[in-house]
Design an enzyme around this catalytic site. Structure first.
Site, mmCIF file in Angstrom:
data_model
loop_
_atom_site.group_PDB
_atom_site.id
_atom_site.type_symbol
_atom_site.label_atom_id
_atom_site.label_comp_id
_atom_site.label_asym_id
_atom_site.label_seq_id
_atom_site.Cartn_x
_atom_site.Cartn_y
_atom_site.Cartn_z
ATOM 1 N N VAL A 171 0.635 -1.164 0.080
ATOM 2 C CA VAL A 171 -0.042 0.107 0.065
ATOM 3 C C VAL A 171 0.556 1.147 -0.075
ATOM 4 C CG1 VAL A 171 -0.095 -0.009 2.473
ATOM 5 C CG2 VAL A 171 -2.092 1.098 1.125
ATOM 6 N N GLU A 172 2.319 1.030 0.229
ATOM 7 C CA GLU A 172 3.023 2.428 0.351
ATOM 8 C C GLU A 172 3.915 2.410 -1.016
ATOM 9 O OE1 GLU A 172 4.329 3.476 4.289
ATOM 10 O OE2 GLU A 172 3.208 1.669 5.139
ATOM 11 N N MET A 173 5.163 1.835 -0.761
ATOM 12 C CA MET A 173 5.881 1.856 -2.186
ATOM 13 C C MET A 173 5.782 0.529 -2.935
ATOM 14 S SD MET A 173 8.953 4.050 -0.900
ATOM 15 C CE MET A 173 8.609 4.634 0.786
#
Ligand SMILES: Cc1cc2nc3c(=O)[nH]c(=O)nc-3n(C[C@H](O)[C@H](O)[C@H](O)COP(=O)(O)O)c2cc1C
Length: 832
Positions: free
Chosen positions: A619-621
């Protein structure tokens, strides 16, 4: 005008349909009949003019139909019905009768027009009218649509609107044998006998209908509290009483189904509901009664529609592979992926695999779906290998596909003719294969193994495993069922014992163990302690499209911890890879080095550990350690920087060193010289009176219990809602804070106290990012943590003090990054 009247008369007289006109007085005497009517019935006009049309009726004309016609006429309504009539010579025919009132200028019915057609003699297309053959020839029972009409009549006439609709179905088994071994009349005699037994038990608000050769329906209007199961049991018991035919006794059996407590407004749906009950009750064991609900029917209907759209979905590529990584639990490196089928339906949205896989299995499309997924995997493999190295992809095979020899050959052929290396695809099969298909499955699994596929035994522990079973199927991996992982805690000895047993088995029989369904760090740690080395689950990553598993080059640490925005992103919760929304508010990166641990739940001990998390989080990088290293090594400038930063190391470009480098940089992001710092150093003028009052309140009221130390917070964990828990908008129920890290009940809703330096720059507040004003945040803290309603003046003073914690934000020069090279993994489009 005269001419028109003549044409109109000729239309009646010469029409292909029978036409009669009756006067609307006395007993509705016929005043006119046309030629077709006379031909159809065999009567001469002189014999019938002056009579009521009921002379056409006879022994088999249903009383209920007569009543229905009589009611329509008395209410001066148009009406259409099919009625059993007799010709003058006594031969019966089905008369499709249409009645229409003829009114004068005042609206008074003066005459009635009747149009008759012998159903047998009219064109086929005309016969598909709703009331076609409303009564069954053999039993003289109404057909289901007619039964509904009769029920509607009863509803209106008897004023039963406060009643409920109850539908029951009875399938009589054994009649086909009677037809085959004896003859049709024997079976017919049995049906008539059953009809008599059923009819004898019915109340007058219930209609018995024949829905098929051996199928009966009872539709009834019943009062609240009516015991439908008990009544149906009685009816069905009468089926079990042997029938006597030609002096011999025959035993019949039944399948019963019912839907009760339906509102009478659903009467029109009765036929649909009954066909569902009939079809589903039939598939149960003999002599059982099953209750269905309206929802069951709706769901079955939706399933029917969905099943119908499977071929198009396959054609249009609506099914896609979602990949869930499997990780080495020690190094957290991705070592493989499970490919899972997903379906985004253009009208119904996302359909869960739990729903569409059985539909594909039942409708014979499962093989096509599996081949489709296999082709997608083969297409994706080069990209996957490029990023994650030589990892394994596993695909699930339905037990139905596994026993289909032809399909297995096709599966192997597709894999072999593609450029994919078979070694990199494994087959997941469920452990509880049916005993019938066992030999065939074992044979096919061996064929797959011989073709280079590894076998993974899925859902292990829920079936009927035996050691010989594992050996015979030649599994290289065993996946412990998620049921044993779900509630895994150090105290759950039962599940731990099972896991230990599987690990012991794996050592003896030389297979590897995978744990699926890992949702918490504590579970991962327990599993590792027990010797399980491979895991998958939401804790690491949810299954996702390949495009969303590969990072873009756009999201960086600075996206959420923006050094130009107070070290965070000014959002309630951050936006990450593929524009996904993260679960918590991003904490500021400024002064993060002073915090006791990182993240709101403290799951990372230091900044280096923290830096590794977002890089890998889907969900981030959404990157991976190997992709990070590959990227860095593809750019000569980075190699040089790493060599300079980590002198003497043989291979300085590592994931760990990347994290150390980020940690070193973050440690520079401090904001000294806030007014409060000057005040602490002895400058009494650094704070004004309101700020000093705020500081006094901050200390007196007990804020310092949690917010203390160099970072005015960030040092320890405390329950949010210590005195009174705020509502779900501020403290979302699903986020249990540190509990997810420690799995300890007392850590539910426990979070790290927020560091308060630069707090005025980092709205919105709290882990939920739900509160945008500092004043409100202070007031919430007063009630939730201290049990105090701070007044407006007090809040303002505390806020004034908090603003004195804003220090000198470091000036950051925006770096120009070295360019990518041909070897740099390509970014993906974040919009799939
Ligand atoms: C214009 C007209 C035509 C009718 N045609 C027929 C017919 O063809 N066959 C029939 O069974 N009943 C026919 N009927 C219905 C019967 O005449 C009678 O109204 C019905 O049986 C109900 O009345 P009862 O219950 O007193 O018999 C017709 C009625 C009218 C008014």
């Amino acid at each position: 005008m005269e001419e028109i009247a003549e044409i109109a008369f000729r239309c009646f007289d010469k029409s292909d349909s029978g036409v009669v006109i009756c006067h609307c007085r006395d007993d509705l005497p016929i005043i006119y009949c046309n030629e077709t009517f006379c031909q159809m019935t065999g009567y001469d006009p002189v014999e019938i003019v002056g009579q009521n049309c009921r002379f056409l009726q006879g022994e088999d004309t249903s009383q209920q139909v007569r009543d229905a016609i009589g009611l329509a006429i008395s209410e001066h309504r148009r009406y259409r019905i099919v009625v059993r009539n007799y010709r003058k010579d006594g031969t019966p025919f089905w008369n499709d009768l249409y009645l229409s009132p003829i009114r004068d200028d005042n609206g008074t019915t003066t005459h009635y027009l009747g149009i008759q057609n012998d159903i047998e003699s009219v064109d086929r297309s005309l016969r598909s009218v709703p009331f076609n053959f409303p009564y069954d020839d053999l039993t003289q029972l109404p057909t289901p649509p007619m039964a509904v009409e009769l029920l509607k009549m009863a509803l209106e006439r008897k004023g039963l609107q406060d009643h409920q609709l109850c539908l029951a179905t009875i399938t009589v088994n054994g009649l086909t044998l009677l037809r085959g071994f004896l003859n049709n009349s024997a079976a017919d005699a049995a049906i008539l006998e059953i009809r008599n037994r059923l009819q004898a038990q019915l109340q007058d608000t219930c209609v018995l209908a024949r829905a098929g050769d051996a199928e009966f329906i009872v539709a009834g209007l019943v009062p609240e509290g009516f015991n439908a199961r008990e009544r149906l049991e009685h009816l069905c018991r009468s089926v079990l009483k042997p029938v006597r035919i030609n002096g011999q006794h025959f035993q019949l059996t039944y399948n019963g189904g019912f839907i009760q407590k339906l509102p009478v407004s659903l009467i029109e749906e009765s036929v649909r509901l009954c066909s569902f009950a009939l079809a589903h009750a039939r598939s149960q064991s003999r002599n059982t009664i099953v209750e269905f609900t309206h929802d069951d029917v709706e769901r079955a209907w939706a399933d029917q529609t969905l099943t119908g759209s499977i071929p198009t979905a396959l054609e249009k590529g609506e099914f896609y592979c979602a990949y869930q990584p499997q990780l080495n639990l020690i190094t957290r490196e991705v070592i493989g992926f499970e490919a899972l089928a997903r379906w985004d339906h253009p009208t119904f949205g996302t359909i869960s695999p739990g729903r569409f896989i059985p539909l594909c299995e039942n409708s014979g499309h499962i093989n096509a779906l599996t081949l489709d997924l296999l082709k997608q995997i083969i297409r994706d493999l080069p990209k996957i290998h490029d990023i994650w190295g030589e990892v394994d992809i596993s695909i699930n095979l339905s037990p139905l596909s596994l026993v289909d020899d032809e399909f297995i050959q096709e599966f192997i052929r597709v894999a072999q003719t593609s450029r994919a290396d078979n070694d990199k695809i494994s087959i997941e099969v469920v452990e509880n294969l049916s005993i019938d298909g066992y030999d065939s499955a074992a044979h096919n699994l061996n064929a797959l193994k011989a073709a280079g596929f590894d076998i993974i035994l899925d859902d292990f522990g829920t079936g009927y495993s035996s050691l010989s079973y594992i050996r015979k199927l030649g599994a290289s991996f065993v996946k412990i069922d998620r049921d044993f992982i779900m509630n895994l805690t150090p105290d759950n000895q039962d599940d731990l014992e099972i896991i230990r047993a599987v690990v012991t088995l794996s050592r003896q029989f030389d297979f590897k163990v995978i744990a699926e369904g890992i949702e918490k760090q504590a579970q991962a740690e327990l599993l590792l302690n027990e010797g399980v080395l491979i895991g998958q689950g939401y804790f690491f990553a949810r299954p996702d499209r390949l495009s969303r598993l590969i990072g873009s080059h756009l999201i960086s640490c600075n996206t959420c911890h923006n050094v130009g925005l107070g070290g965070d992103d000014d959002l309630s919760t951050s936006i990450g890879h593929g524009w996904q929304k993260g679960p918590r508010n991003a904490p500021t990166v400024f002064n993060a080095v002073f915090n006791a641990a990182q993240f709101w739940d403290g799951r990372a001990a230091d900044l280096a550990e923290q830096a590794k998390g977002p890089v890998q989080a889907g969900v981030e990088m959404s990157s991976t350690p190997s992709r990070v290293v590959k990227t860095l090594k593809s750019i000569p400038e980075y190699i040089e920087h790493f060599e300079n930063a980590f002198p003497g190391q043989e291979d300085p470009v590592t994931f760990d060193n990347m994290a150390t480098a980020i940690e070193a940089y973050e440690a520079t992001l401090i904001t000294p010289d806030a007014p409060f710092d000057h005040y602490l150093r002895g400058d009494q003028t650094a704070l004004n009176e309101t700020e000093k009052e705020g500081l006094r309140l901050f200390m007196d009221r007990g804020c310092t219990a949690c917010h203390s130390g160099v970072n005015v917070g960030g040092q320890n964990y405390y329950p949010f809602g210590l005195v009174s828990r705020p509502g779900g908008e501020i403290l979302p129920e699903g986020d249990k804070g540190r509990f997810t890290v420690t799995d300890t009940a007392s850590d539910e809703y426990v979070f790290r106290a927020a560091p308060l330096r630069n707090i005025e720059l980092t709205a919105p507040y709290f882990h939920s990012g739900a509160v945008w004003s500092l004043e409100e945040a202070v007031a919430v803290m007063g009630t939730a943590q201290l049990g105090t309603e701070l007044n407006e003046g007090e809040v303002d003073s505390i806020v004034a003090f908090l603003k004195s914690l804003t220090g000198n934000v470091p000036e950051v020069t925006y770096p120009v990054l070295p360019a990518s090279t041909a070897g740099t993994p390509k970014p993906v489009d974040m919009v799939p």
